[in-house]
Scaffold this active site. Structure first.
Site, PDB file in Angstrom:
ATOM      1  N   PRO A   1     -37.137 -23.012 -18.612  1.00  0.00           N
ATOM      2  CA  PRO A   1     -38.606 -22.978 -18.579  1.00  0.00           C
ATOM      3  C   PRO A   1     -39.164 -24.257 -17.965  1.00  0.00           C
ATOM      4  CG  PRO A   1     -37.818 -22.124 -20.658  1.00  0.00           C
ATOM      5  CD  PRO A   1     -36.603 -22.633 -19.933  1.00  0.00           C
ATOM      6  N   CYS A   2     -40.100 -24.066 -17.037  1.00  0.00           N
ATOM      7  CA  CYS A   2     -40.560 -25.201 -16.225  1.00  0.00           C
ATOM      8  C   CYS A   2     -42.007 -25.583 -16.495  1.00  0.00           C
ATOM      9  CB  CYS A   2     -40.405 -24.852 -14.743  1.00  0.00           C
ATOM     10  SG  CYS A   2     -41.290 -23.349 -14.249  1.00  0.00           S
TER      11      CYS A   2
END
Length: 341
Positions: free
Chosen positions: A82-83
Site C-alpha cells: 500500500p502506497c
C-alpha cells in the site's frame, strides 16, 4: 520451456498477476486482505492459490510447504505494498512526514524475500517512495542478503499503457546485475484502447453498461464541453461552478479525454467527471468502468462483479498495477533468468 514461477504479494484485483501471466509466469499464489478485491482476483485467476488474509499473519515457510517449494526455488517475488502513506497528497509534496502505519508493510516484502529466497524481486510503488529513508532501509536490508537491485521512476505510457502515470519500479536479483525493460517506440492512445468498444448502455457488458445518473446542471456542463479534449475553462461563464472560478488549479476537472493522446492517470475517481479529465472524448458522459479498466491496461474480458458497486470497483481499478507495464518488466526478468526474451 517450463514456466517460471511467481508469488504476488498485495495482489489487489489482479493487475500485477495479469501482467506476469501475460509475460509468461505461472503465478502460484497471491495474498490480498480486501475481500472484494480478492473475490475479483479469484474470478480471473482461478488456478492461483489465493490467501485472503492480512499479510502480517501469513507465514512464508508455511506457504512454501503448501506450494511444494524449497527456499531458493521461486523465480520471482513481486508486489505493490500500500502506497497511500507515500503519496504527494498525503505528505503535501514532501512537506510533512508520513506516519501512515501501512508504510511498514514494505518490510513484509523483505520478510518474505528473506524466507523464500526467490531468484528475483519486483516491486512497484508511487514515485515519492524513492526519496524516503524507508526505501533506503528497504534496499539496504535486501542488499545485505545478496540482492543486486535497479530502480527507476517511469511513465507507464512508455510501456504500452494508454494513460499518463509515473511509477517507481524496483527489480533485484540474486544472480547479479539486472536491467529494467526498455520503453516501446509508440504510445497507445485512448482511441487505440477504447475506440472500438460497443455503444455504452447497449453492449451487453454489465461493467460497460452501468448507468450514469447526473443532475440536469452537470448534463448541461458535459454537453457544452468541446469534443476531443475540451475542458471546464472552455465553458461559458454561467456554466462554470463558483468554486472553479475562484481557483486556477484542478484544471482537468470536467475535462474530456483526447482520442489521439494517452488518458490522464486513472484513479479511484475515474468514473466521476468532477474528479478529473474523465469525460468521454465525444459522448456526454464520464468514461465507463470498462473503459477505465481498459485504459488501466486490463483486457476487455477481465471480470468484475458489479454487485460490489461502482465505488468498490473504481477503487480496485484505480489502485491496480497496469498489466502491460508489468508485462514488459516481467519479460525483462525472464530474459535475465533464462537469456530468452
Amino acid at each position: 520451456m517450463k514456466k517460471l514461477t511467481a508469488i504476488d504479494l498485495f495482489a489487489g484485483c489482479g493487475g500485477l498477476s495479469q501482467g506476469l501471466t501475460e509475460a509468461g509466469f505461472c503465478v502460484l499464489s497471491a495474498i490480498e486482505i480486501d475481500a472484494k478485491a480478492a473475490s475479483t482476483y479469484a474470478l480471473n485467476h482461478p488456478k492461483t492459490l489465493l490467501i485472503c488474509e492480512d499479510i502480517v499473519e501469513v507465514e512464508p515457510r508455511t506457504l512454501l510447504n503448501t506450494l511444494g517449494l524449497r527456499a531458493g526455488e521461486l523465480d520471482l517475488l513481486a508486489g505493490c505494498p500500500p502506497c497511500q502513506g507515500f503519496s504527494r497528497l498525503r505528505t503535501n509534496n514532501g512537506a510533512r512526514p508520513n506516519r501512515d502505519e501501512r508504510n511498514g508493510l514494505l518490510f513484509e516484502f523483505v520478510r518474505f524475500a528473506t524466507s523464500l529466497r526467490p531468484k528475483t524481486l519486483m516491486l512497484e510503488n508511487v514515485p515519492q517512495l524513492a526519496k524516503t529513508s524507508v526505501f533506503k532501509k528497504f534496499r539496504k536490508q535486501l542488499a545485505a542478503i545478496g540482492y543486486v537491485d535497479q530502480f527507476a521512476v517511469l511513465n507507464v505510457a512508455d510501456y504500452g499503457v494508454a494513460q499518463r502515470r509515473t511509477r517507481l519500479i524496483y527489480v533485484a536479483s540474486l544472480l547479479g546485475a539486472i536491467e529494467l525493460a526498455k520503453p516501446i517506440p509508440k504510445r497507445v492512445s485512448v482511441r487505440d484502447c477504447i475506440g472500438n468498444l460497443p455503444a455504452h448502455g447497449e453492449s451487453g457488458d454489465q461493467l460497460h453498461d452501468m448507468p450514469q445518473i447526473r443532475s440536469p446542471k452537470v448534463l448541461r456542463i458535459l454537453s457544452s464541453l468541446p469534443k476531443d479534449g475540451g475542458s471546464r475553462s472552455d465553458l461559458p461563464q454561467h456554466l462554470q461552478l463558483k468554486c472553479h472560478r475562484k481557483t486556477d488549479g484542478f484544471r482537468d476537472v470536467y475535462g474530456r479525454m483526447r482520442w489521439d493522446d494517452v488518458a490522464p492517470t486513472i484513479t479511484s475517481g475515474c468514473n466521476n467527471p468532477s474528479k478529473g479529465r474523465y469525460v468521454h472524448p465525444t459522448e456526454n458522459r464520464a468514461i465507463s468502468l470498462r473503459e477505465a479498466a481498459m485504459l488501466q491496461g486490463f483486457p476487455q474480458s477481465y471480470c468484475f462483479d458489479i454487485t460490489h458497486g461502482k465505488g468498490a470497483i473504481s477503487l480496485m481499478i484505480g489502485n491496480a498495477l497496469p498489466p502491460p507495464f508489468i508485462h514488459k518488466h516481467g519479460r525483462a526478468i525472464i530474459h535475465h533468468l533464462t537469456g530468452l526474451g
